[in-house]
Scaffold this active site. Sequence first.
Site, PDB file in Angstrom:
ATOM      1  N   ASP A  25      -0.610  -5.293   2.880  1.00 37.01           N
ATOM      2  CA  ASP A  25      -1.042  -4.085   3.578  1.00 37.01           C
ATOM      3  C   ASP A  25      -0.389  -4.125   4.944  1.00 37.01           C
ATOM      4  O   ASP A  25      -0.753  -4.961   5.777  1.00 37.01           O
ATOM      5  CB  ASP A  25      -2.567  -4.043   3.696  1.00 37.01           C
ATOM      6  CG  ASP A  25      -3.037  -2.687   4.221  1.00 37.01           C
ATOM      7  OD1 ASP A  25      -4.247  -2.420   4.172  1.00 37.01           O
ATOM      8  OD2 ASP A  25      -2.182  -1.901   4.691  1.00 37.01           O
TER       9      ASP A  25
ATOM     10  N   GLU B  24       0.824  -1.212   0.000  1.00 36.31           N
ATOM     11  CA  GLU B  24       0.000   0.000   0.000  1.00 36.31           C
ATOM     12  C   GLU B  24       0.854   1.257   0.000  1.00 36.31           C
ATOM     13  O   GLU B  24       0.614   2.199  -0.755  1.00 36.31           O
ATOM     14  CB  GLU B  24      -0.922   0.003   1.221  1.00 36.31           C
ATOM     15  CG  GLU B  24      -1.756   1.278   1.296  1.00 36.31           C
ATOM     16  CD  GLU B  24      -2.830   1.248   2.362  1.00 36.31           C
ATOM     17  OE1 GLU B  24      -2.798   0.369   3.242  1.00 36.31           O
ATOM     18  OE2 GLU B  24      -3.726   2.106   2.300  1.00 36.31           O
TER      19      GLU B  24
ATOM     20  N   ILE C 279      -0.510  -2.176   7.580  1.00 28.32           N
ATOM     21  CA  ILE C 279      -1.509  -1.989   8.642  1.00 28.32           C
ATOM     22  C   ILE C 279      -2.864  -1.832   7.954  1.00 28.32           C
ATOM     23  O   ILE C 279      -3.160  -0.775   7.391  1.00 28.32           O
ATOM     24  CB  ILE C 279      -1.222  -0.756   9.520  1.00 28.32           C
ATOM     25  CG1 ILE C 279       0.124  -0.875  10.230  1.00 28.32           C
ATOM     26  CG2 ILE C 279      -2.347  -0.580  10.542  1.00 28.32           C
ATOM     27  CD1 ILE C 279       0.431   0.274  11.186  1.00 28.32           C
ATOM     28  N   ASP C 280      -3.657  -2.909   7.996  1.00 28.45           N
ATOM     29  CA  ASP C 280      -5.023  -2.777   7.475  1.00 28.45           C
ATOM     30  C   ASP C 280      -5.889  -2.375   8.672  1.00 28.45           C
ATOM     31  O   ASP C 280      -5.970  -3.093   9.659  1.00 28.45           O
ATOM     32  CB  ASP C 280      -5.499  -4.083   6.856  1.00 28.45           C
ATOM     33  CG  ASP C 280      -6.818  -3.865   6.138  1.00 28.45           C
ATOM     34  OD1 ASP C 280      -6.947  -2.884   5.381  1.00 28.45           O
ATOM     35  OD2 ASP C 280      -7.759  -4.648   6.357  1.00 28.45           O
TER      36      ASP C 280
ATOM     37  N   THR D 276      -5.823   1.304   9.447  1.00 32.43           N
ATOM     38  CA  THR D 276      -4.944   2.378   9.960  1.00 32.43           C
ATOM     39  C   THR D 276      -5.709   3.356  10.839  1.00 32.43           C
ATOM     40  O   THR D 276      -5.203   3.799  11.878  1.00 32.43           O
ATOM     41  CB  THR D 276      -4.281   3.132   8.792  1.00 32.43           C
ATOM     42  OG1 THR D 276      -3.420   2.235   8.084  1.00 32.43           O
ATOM     43  CG2 THR D 276      -3.471   4.311   9.274  1.00 32.43           C
TER      44      THR D 276
ATOM     45  N   ASP E 166      -5.659  -4.840   0.540  1.00 35.65           N
ATOM     46  CA  ASP E 166      -6.604  -5.027   1.656  1.00 35.65           C
ATOM     47  C   ASP E 166      -7.210  -6.424   1.646  1.00 35.65           C
ATOM     48  O   ASP E 166      -7.606  -6.932   2.697  1.00 35.65           O
ATOM     49  CB  ASP E 166      -7.750  -4.010   1.554  1.00 35.65           C
ATOM     50  CG  ASP E 166      -7.294  -2.565   1.694  1.00 35.65           C
ATOM     51  OD1 ASP E 166      -7.645  -1.742   0.825  1.00 35.65           O
ATOM     52  OD2 ASP E 166      -6.583  -2.264   2.672  1.00 35.65           O
TER      53      ASP E 166
HETATM   54  C1  LIP Z   1      -8.940   0.226   5.084  1.00 37.51           C
HETATM   55  C2  LIP Z   1      -9.777  -0.919   4.549  1.00 37.51           C
HETATM   56  C3  LIP Z   1     -11.254  -0.687   4.792  1.00 37.51           C
HETATM   57  C4  LIP Z   1     -11.688   0.608   4.160  1.00 37.51           C
HETATM   58  C5  LIP Z   1     -10.877   1.766   4.734  1.00 37.51           C
HETATM   59  C6  LIP Z   1      -9.375   1.559   4.541  1.00 37.51           C
HETATM   60  P1  LIP Z   1      -6.368   0.790   5.384  1.00 37.51           P
HETATM   61  O1  LIP Z   1      -7.607  -0.028   4.729  1.00 37.51           O
HETATM   62  O2  LIP Z   1      -9.387  -2.110   5.179  1.00 37.51           O
HETATM   63  O3  LIP Z   1     -12.017  -1.741   4.263  1.00 37.51           O
HETATM   64  O4  LIP Z   1     -13.058   0.806   4.398  1.00 37.51           O
HETATM   65  O5  LIP Z   1     -11.251   2.965   4.076  1.00 37.51           O
HETATM   66  O6  LIP Z   1      -9.091   1.610   3.180  1.00 37.51           O
HETATM   67  O7  LIP Z   1      -6.334   2.085   4.648  1.00 37.51           O
HETATM   68  O8  LIP Z   1      -6.651   0.972   6.825  1.00 37.51           O
HETATM   69  O9  LIP Z   1      -5.164  -0.054   5.112  1.00 37.51           O
END
Ligand code: LIP
Length: 320
Positions: free
Chosen positions: A95, A75, A97-98, A100, A243
């Site tokens: 990713d 990412e 940190i999914d 964040t 993601d």
């Molecule tokens: C997140 C996604 C989530 C989405 C958020 C964000 P991140 O990923 O896991 O589904 O709704 O907007 O994109 O940005 O925390 O890695």
Amino acid sequence: MDEAGINEIYAFAIELARKAGRAIVDGSSRRFSSAAGFDHKKNTADLVTETDQAVEALVKREISTRFPDHAFIGEESWAAGEEHALDNQVTWIVDPIDGTTNFVHAFPYTCISIGVVINSVPTIGVVFAPFMDTMYQGCLGKGSFMSSPHHPAPRRLPLVDPTPLDDLRQALVAFEWGSDRRVEVLERKLDCFRKITGDPEGGIAGGKMVQGVRSVGSAALNFCHVASGNLDLYWEIGCWAWDVCAGVVIAQEAGAAVVGSKDHAERATKGDEFNVVTPAVLTGRKYTVIRAIDTDKAKNDQAQKHILNEFYQCITEWDP
Ligand code: LIP
């Protein structure tokens, strides 16, 4: 790639996820001890922290040292302009940190998501949520598993035998607000949310009145909850391949089905390409995943197609 090669990558990915998890926890401690900030990407709801960047650098370095001929999509690398088309190279899609936003707010639904695509097929998926010390892992043809402090030995997914799902009225679904809040997007989202949750006998034409909705803020963990059987369905437009790549493997290995855009879903539920996640689907930024409904594959496919067709009656898509 032979079985030994896949097993080597799988074992490495699991250990790497745990190492990254320790870095995430350390980053969180530093963040709250020093009030380290965060930056905005496209708007104030799209966040990135120095920990996102540090963890991705760690993961990328470890992978390139061990597997120098493998490709990497991450990412934060992507945000920095390192775009890489999915080809037939072994490709790690990460990713760091999914969730964040959850990380920034110390909300525990934060994880690292490590997916590996081999011969253009999502093959290995590892999702580790360090604040819950919970590991989800899956490998093509080998099943998917979950381990946690209460159950350190990996338990096969889904955690319970699939139960019938005849109607969306019986469903607990997940969708996310995401970070795109422009009027043309938010209006479409709200209309879909309205139909998914609304009471058709209460004035919401076409309403499916699902039993409940959850938005935990992590696409990867949403996929894992569908794989576990804790969620019946998850839908989102706007997240990215990093993601979902790991979650796709973990979910499919648990009998769940994954489709992409509404058009793809219509073709997939009518044709013989059901539950095939091509590079176009993986990178299409439109995803729906539905849990296993039956242990018999033919009955499972049929039941999943029925619910997906019902679900997509609520959906008016937009291009992210
Ligand atoms: C997140 C996604 C989530 C989405 C958020 C964000 P991140 O990923 O896991 O589904 O709704 O907007 O994109 O940005 O925390 O890695």
